[in-house]
Design a protein around this motif. Structure first.
Motif, PDB file in Angstrom:
ATOM      1  N   LYS A 229       0.834  -1.193   0.000  1.00  0.00           N
ATOM      2  CA  LYS A 229       0.000   0.000   0.000  1.00  0.00           C
ATOM      3  C   LYS A 229       0.872   1.247   0.000  1.00  0.00           C
ATOM      4  N   LYS A 230       0.316   2.304  -0.582  1.00  0.00           N
ATOM      5  CA  LYS A 230       0.928   3.614  -0.479  1.00  0.00           C
ATOM      6  C   LYS A 230       0.119   4.399   0.538  1.00  0.00           C
ATOM      7  N   VAL A 231       0.782   4.892   1.564  1.00  0.00           N
ATOM      8  CA  VAL A 231       0.153   5.713   2.585  1.00  0.00           C
ATOM      9  C   VAL A 231       0.661   7.131   2.382  1.00  0.00           C
ATOM     10  N   GLU A 232      -0.268   8.035   2.091  1.00  0.00           N
ATOM     11  CA  GLU A 232       0.066   9.447   1.938  1.00  0.00           C
ATOM     12  C   GLU A 232      -0.584  10.202   3.093  1.00  0.00           C
ATOM     13  N   ALA A 233       0.184  10.992   3.777  1.00  0.00           N
ATOM     14  CA  ALA A 233      -0.353  11.781   4.884  1.00  0.00           C
ATOM     15  C   ALA A 233      -0.022  13.248   4.646  1.00  0.00           C
ATOM     16  N   ILE A 234      -1.028  14.094   4.804  1.00  0.00           N
ATOM     17  CA  ILE A 234      -0.843  15.540   4.745  1.00  0.00           C
ATOM     18  C   ILE A 234      -1.001  16.034   6.183  1.00  0.00           C
ATOM     19  N   ILE A 235       0.055  16.644   6.729  1.00  0.00           N
ATOM     20  CA  ILE A 235       0.033  17.055   8.129  1.00  0.00           C
ATOM     21  C   ILE A 235       0.551  18.485   8.282  1.00  0.00           C
ATOM     22  N   LYS A 236       0.402  19.014   9.489  1.00  0.00           N
ATOM     23  CA  LYS A 236       0.949  20.337   9.800  1.00  0.00           C
ATOM     24  C   LYS A 236       2.473  20.222   9.894  1.00  0.00           C
ATOM     25  N   PRO A 237       3.183  21.211   9.374  1.00  0.00           N
ATOM     26  CA  PRO A 237       4.653  21.121   9.326  1.00  0.00           C
ATOM     27  C   PRO A 237       5.324  20.910  10.682  1.00  0.00           C
ATOM     28  N   PHE A 238       4.819  21.536  11.732  1.00  0.00           N
ATOM     29  CA  PHE A 238       5.495  21.419  13.024  1.00  0.00           C
ATOM     30  C   PHE A 238       5.345  20.031  13.647  1.00  0.00           C
ATOM     31  N   LYS A 239       4.516  19.169  13.060  1.00  0.00           N
ATOM     32  CA  LYS A 239       4.330  17.807  13.554  1.00  0.00           C
ATOM     33  C   LYS A 239       5.232  16.798  12.835  1.00  0.00           C
ATOM     34  N   MET A 240       5.959  17.235  11.822  1.00  0.00           N
ATOM     35  CA  MET A 240       6.739  16.326  10.979  1.00  0.00           C
ATOM     36  C   MET A 240       7.733  15.476  11.765  1.00  0.00           C
ATOM     37  N   GLU A 241       8.538  16.088  12.589  1.00  0.00           N
ATOM     38  CA  GLU A 241       9.578  15.344  13.299  1.00  0.00           C
ATOM     39  C   GLU A 241       8.967  14.324  14.263  1.00  0.00           C
ATOM     40  N   ASP A 242       7.886  14.691  14.935  1.00  0.00           N
ATOM     41  CA  ASP A 242       7.213  13.758  15.842  1.00  0.00           C
ATOM     42  C   ASP A 242       6.659  12.556  15.073  1.00  0.00           C
ATOM     43  N   VAL A 243       6.062  12.815  13.910  1.00  0.00           N
ATOM     44  CA  VAL A 243       5.515  11.737  13.086  1.00  0.00           C
ATOM     45  C   VAL A 243       6.638  10.844  12.579  1.00  0.00           C
ATOM     46  N   ARG A 244       7.745  11.431  12.153  1.00  0.00           N
ATOM     47  CA  ARG A 244       8.887  10.637  11.680  1.00  0.00           C
ATOM     48  C   ARG A 244       9.374   9.693  12.771  1.00  0.00           C
ATOM     49  N   GLN A 245       9.494  10.203  13.987  1.00  0.00           N
ATOM     50  CA  GLN A 245       9.951   9.371  15.101  1.00  0.00           C
ATOM     51  C   GLN A 245       8.954   8.255  15.407  1.00  0.00           C
ATOM     52  N   ALA A 246       7.664   8.582  15.379  1.00  0.00           N
ATOM     53  CA  ALA A 246       6.629   7.569  15.650  1.00  0.00           C
ATOM     54  C   ALA A 246       6.649   6.473  14.589  1.00  0.00           C
ATOM     55  N   LEU A 247       6.851   6.851  13.336  1.00  0.00           N
ATOM     56  CA  LEU A 247       6.933   5.855  12.268  1.00  0.00           C
ATOM     57  C   LEU A 247       8.185   4.985  12.421  1.00  0.00           C
ATOM     58  N   ALA A 248       9.295   5.592  12.819  1.00  0.00           N
ATOM     59  CA  ALA A 248      10.519   4.817  13.044  1.00  0.00           C
ATOM     60  C   ALA A 248      10.307   3.799  14.160  1.00  0.00           C
ATOM     61  N   GLU A 249       9.548   4.175  15.176  1.00  0.00           N
ATOM     62  CA  GLU A 249       9.293   3.267  16.298  1.00  0.00           C
ATOM     63  C   GLU A 249       8.452   2.059  15.893  1.00  0.00           C
TER      64      GLU A 249
ATOM     65  N   TYR B  94      -4.463  40.975   3.911  1.00  0.00           N
ATOM     66  CA  TYR B  94      -4.580  40.184   2.687  1.00  0.00           C
ATOM     67  C   TYR B  94      -4.923  38.742   3.030  1.00  0.00           C
ATOM     68  N   GLN B  95      -5.509  38.050   2.066  1.00  0.00           N
ATOM     69  CA  GLN B  95      -5.967  36.683   2.248  1.00  0.00           C
ATOM     70  C   GLN B  95      -4.879  35.687   1.838  1.00  0.00           C
ATOM     71  N   VAL B  96      -4.584  34.741   2.707  1.00  0.00           N
ATOM     72  CA  VAL B  96      -3.667  33.648   2.398  1.00  0.00           C
ATOM     73  C   VAL B  96      -4.538  32.421   2.141  1.00  0.00           C
ATOM     74  N   ASP B  97      -4.625  32.015   0.871  1.00  0.00           N
ATOM     75  CA  ASP B  97      -5.529  30.924   0.506  1.00  0.00           C
ATOM     76  C   ASP B  97      -4.929  29.537   0.730  1.00  0.00           C
ATOM     77  N   PHE B  98      -3.644  29.382   0.458  1.00  0.00           N
ATOM     78  CA  PHE B  98      -3.008  28.080   0.584  1.00  0.00           C
ATOM     79  C   PHE B  98      -2.116  28.073   1.815  1.00  0.00           C
ATOM     80  N   LEU B  99      -2.325  27.084   2.658  1.00  0.00           N
ATOM     81  CA  LEU B  99      -1.579  26.981   3.902  1.00  0.00           C
ATOM     82  C   LEU B  99      -0.450  25.963   3.756  1.00  0.00           C
ATOM     83  N   PRO B 100       0.692  26.213   4.400  1.00  0.00           N
ATOM     84  CA  PRO B 100       1.806  25.272   4.292  1.00  0.00           C
ATOM     85  C   PRO B 100       1.492  23.964   5.020  1.00  0.00           C
ATOM     86  N   LYS B 101       1.790  22.867   4.370  1.00  0.00           N
ATOM     87  CA  LYS B 101       1.606  21.523   4.926  1.00  0.00           C
ATOM     88  C   LYS B 101       2.813  20.688   4.551  1.00  0.00           C
ATOM     89  N   VAL B 102       2.892  19.486   5.098  1.00  0.00           N
ATOM     90  CA  VAL B 102       3.925  18.522   4.741  1.00  0.00           C
ATOM     91  C   VAL B 102       3.222  17.259   4.276  1.00  0.00           C
TER      92      VAL B 102
END
Length: 112
Positions: A2-22, A51-59
């Motif tokens: 399977k391909k698992v694609e996750a779109i998350i908030k950028p500040f959560k990236m390192e925590d998610v990486r560590q959880a996946l490694a575990e 001004y309006q920011v339409d697209f928000l940064p994600k990882v």
């Protein structure tokens, strides 16, 4: 597989990486992306002008895993990326027909 694609908030990236490694995930692709869903954009103030920011940064995290590892991956991502607020992201799971490691020619589970 399977391909698992996750779109998350950028500040959560390192925590998610560590959880996946575990849970035994040794490889992933990470891309900085922009987008919006229900969260929509938001307004910001710059030099006195609003001004309006339409697209928000994600990882975006892309993983290719054996069928047996899918639920562990999903749980690790959900438990770690969840803030309880709008915009926490989404997880997509799709079938993968074939994987080939370019260097060795290994295929499928051996190539992951």
């Amino acid at each position: 597989m399977k391909k698992v694609e996750a779109i998350i908030k950028p500040f959560k990236m390192e925590d998610v990486r560590q959880a996946l490694a575990e849970v035994g995930i040794t490889g992933m692709t990470v891309t900085e992306v922009k987008g919006f869903g229900r969260q929509k954009g938001h307004t910001e103030l710059y030099r006195g002008a609003e001004y309006q920011v339409d697209f928000l940064p994600k990882v975006k995290i892309d993983l290719i895993v054996d069928d047996n590892d899918v639920e562990r991956c999903i749980e690790a991502i959900m438990n770690t990326a969840n803030t309880g607020k709008i915009g926490d992201g989404k997880i997509f799971v799709t079938d993968v027909q074939r994987v080939i490691r370019i260097r060795t020619g290994e295929e499928n589970s051996d190539a992951i």
